[in-house]
Write an enzyme that holds these catalytic residues in place. Structure first.
Site, PDB file in Angstrom:
ATOM      1  N   GLY A   1      34.201  35.556  39.628  1.00 32.92           N
ATOM      2  CA  GLY A   1      34.712  34.580  40.494  1.00 32.92           C
ATOM      3  C   GLY A   1      34.257  35.294  41.807  1.00 32.92           C
ATOM      4  O   GLY A   1      33.439  36.023  42.019  1.00 32.92           O
ATOM      5  N   ASN A   2      35.078  34.635  42.998  1.00 34.52           N
ATOM      6  CA  ASN A   2      35.078  35.087  44.104  1.00 34.52           C
ATOM      7  C   ASN A   2      36.215  35.121  44.920  1.00 34.52           C
ATOM      8  O   ASN A   2      37.383  34.710  44.442  1.00 34.52           O
ATOM      9  CB  ASN A   2      33.962  34.169  45.161  1.00 34.52           C
ATOM     10  CG  ASN A   2      34.139  32.771  44.691  1.00 34.52           C
ATOM     11  OD1 ASN A   2      35.241  32.414  45.485  1.00 34.52           O
ATOM     12  ND2 ASN A   2      33.457  31.947  44.224  1.00 34.52           N
ATOM     13  N   PHE A   3      35.952  35.353  46.220  1.00 34.33           N
ATOM     14  CA  PHE A   3      37.357  36.112  46.901  1.00 34.33           C
ATOM     15  C   PHE A   3      38.058  34.586  47.491  1.00 34.33           C
ATOM     16  O   PHE A   3      39.021  34.796  48.154  1.00 34.33           O
ATOM     17  CB  PHE A   3      37.186  36.851  48.247  1.00 34.33           C
ATOM     18  CG  PHE A   3      36.555  38.461  47.740  1.00 34.33           C
ATOM     19  CD1 PHE A   3      37.755  38.976  46.985  1.00 34.33           C
ATOM     20  CD2 PHE A   3      35.416  38.707  47.787  1.00 34.33           C
ATOM     21  CE1 PHE A   3      37.266  40.147  46.677  1.00 34.33           C
ATOM     22  CE2 PHE A   3      34.989  39.935  47.432  1.00 34.33           C
ATOM     23  CZ  PHE A   3      36.063  40.717  46.717  1.00 34.33           C
TER      24      PHE A   3
END
Ligand code: CTP
Length: 404
Positions: free
Chosen positions: A211-213
């Protein structure tokens, strides 16, 4: 809501007699906190639920509850009506709605409404049967045609104990509508908006993902501001939250996001792709949990589905994309605008502390086919969302400034 947003705005807030009267306390508190001058007026029934003293303490102003009481300064409802820039009825009971729709004036709240030409925002709260009765709906329709703005009640547990439509809208939603009306920004009425938000989660195994932030906050702010401005909003997000007033569809992966967006795209006028779609996804998803070993783990990633590309463009659909860049943001944004067949692109610089990914603040450059439309400095995401909607609206109506 941030302080000072409604600085000096003059709001007459009418409380009518329903159990939700206690929730008006929070609305008055938040309005005064945001800088508005609030004068509260109450129907006689409302004073049985909450005392005028509570509102007096929060608004720093005397409360108008008894319109026949001698005030020494002429007629109170006329004075209030002339003073108010906006009248908000929170909560608006079925009885008060009926009275203001028909032009009855038998206490200070309905009397002030009738004596004023100010815009009215009504937040109904009542039992679900009372709300859905044709009588009440007819009155609300009549008020709408006279440019009153109705903040639809939410569905949930009612005072009777059962669940249904009729709960007073959340204070934040009521205040957002008040703010939109005062700013002359109820300009998205009838517009169908589809927003994506959050970082996609691409499964590695049943318990892990790539995923990402992204926190989904920018997309949610865009959805909420559009709803406050009158649009019908669907939010497809990987970060579910309070969806009052918007239709929210929770998703996880890019494929799931694409499916949810495809299901809604035909009924959409404006698509805003604020989601941070993972560019790569694991080639294979393990069916069972990958166990810890002492050797390094190789994870093979493959290019993910391009959501904007798959959704495609069509006449009548206004497409807005986002670009998170670390360098050369204007040039990158311009390139993506063309490549992704966008009408507008919102570029933000990542890697700057206190703004962008995960933060409550953002600073963006809005680029259209004619060049830079607006440079928005670091502001709360809610306010940035307002500027983005201003730009979308200007572009759709051919009013966007020429490129810089
Ligand atoms: N986007 C998309 N599908 C993807 C990747 C991105 O629909 N697989 C959308 C994003 O939601 C955003 C826009 O495309 O609105 C630009 O996203 P960005 O990640 O900046 O662009 P990329 O084309 O992925 O370029 P790069 O990551 O190489 O900068």
């Amino acid at each position: 809501m941030s302080e000072g947003r409604l600085k000096g705005r003059r709001i007459a807030l009418g409380v009518s007699g329903g159990i939700a009267a206690y929730k008006a306390i929070e609305v008055v508190r938040q309005l005064t906190e945001s800088g508005a001058e609030v004068r509260v007026m109450m129907t006689p029934e409302a004073t049985r639920f909450v005392t005028p003293l509570t509102f007096e303490a929060l608004s720093y102003q005397p409360v108008a509850a008894d319109w026949l009481a001698p005030s020494g300064a002429g007629e109170r409802h006329i004075a209030l009506a002339e003073w108010a820039e906006l009248i908000a009825l929170v909560p608006a009971t079925a009885n008060t709605i009926a009275k203001v729709a028909m032009g009855l004036a038998d206490e200070i709240v309905s009397g002030t409404v009738l004596a004023s030409r100010a815009p009215i925002v009504l937040a109904p709260a009542m039992n679900d049967v009372m709300f859905t009765q044709p009588q009440t709906q007819d009155h609300l329709d009549a008020l709408r045609t006279r440019r009153a703005v109705i903040v639809d009640p939410a569905t949930g547990r009612l005072a009777s104990g059962k669940s249904g439509i009729g709960r007073l809208a959340a204070p934040e939603r009521i205040i957002a509508v008040i703010e939109a009306v005062l700013a002359g920004r109820r300009n998205l009425e009838g517009l169908r908006v589809l927003v994506s938000a959050g970082g996609t989660r691409e499964a590695v195994d049943p318990v892990r993902y790539v995923g990402n932030f992204s926190s989904g906050k920018m997309g949610r702010a865009l959805a909420e501001v559009a709803a406050a401005r009158g649009a019908e909003v669907t939010l497809v997000t990987t970060i579910p939250g309070n969806s009052e007033g918007i239709h929210e569809v929770p998703v996880d992966s890019a494929r799931a996001m694409l499916q949810a967006l495809q299901a809604a795209i035909d009924r959409t006028d404006v698509l805003v792709m604020a989601a941070a779609v993972a560019d790569y996804a694991p080639q294979q998803v393990a069916e069972t949990k990958v166990r810890r070993r002492e050797q390094p783990l190789d994870l093979h990633l493959q290019p993910n589905v391009d959501v904007l590309k798959m959704l495609g463009s069509r006449p009548g659909l206004f497409r807005v994309g986002f670009a998170a860049e670390t360098d050369d943001i204007r040039a990158q944004a311009g390139e993506k605008l063309t490549k992704k067949q966008l009408d507008l692109i919102v570029a933000n610089q990542v890697g700057v502390d206190g703004q962008g990914l995960g933060s409550d603040f953002n600073a963006v450059t809005i680029v259209g086919s004619s060049g830079v439309i607006a440079e928005v400095p670091r502001l709360p995401k809610w306010e940035v969302a307002g500027r983005i909607w201003d730009a979308i609206d200007a572009c759709r109506n051919g009013l966007a400034p020429a490129g810089q």
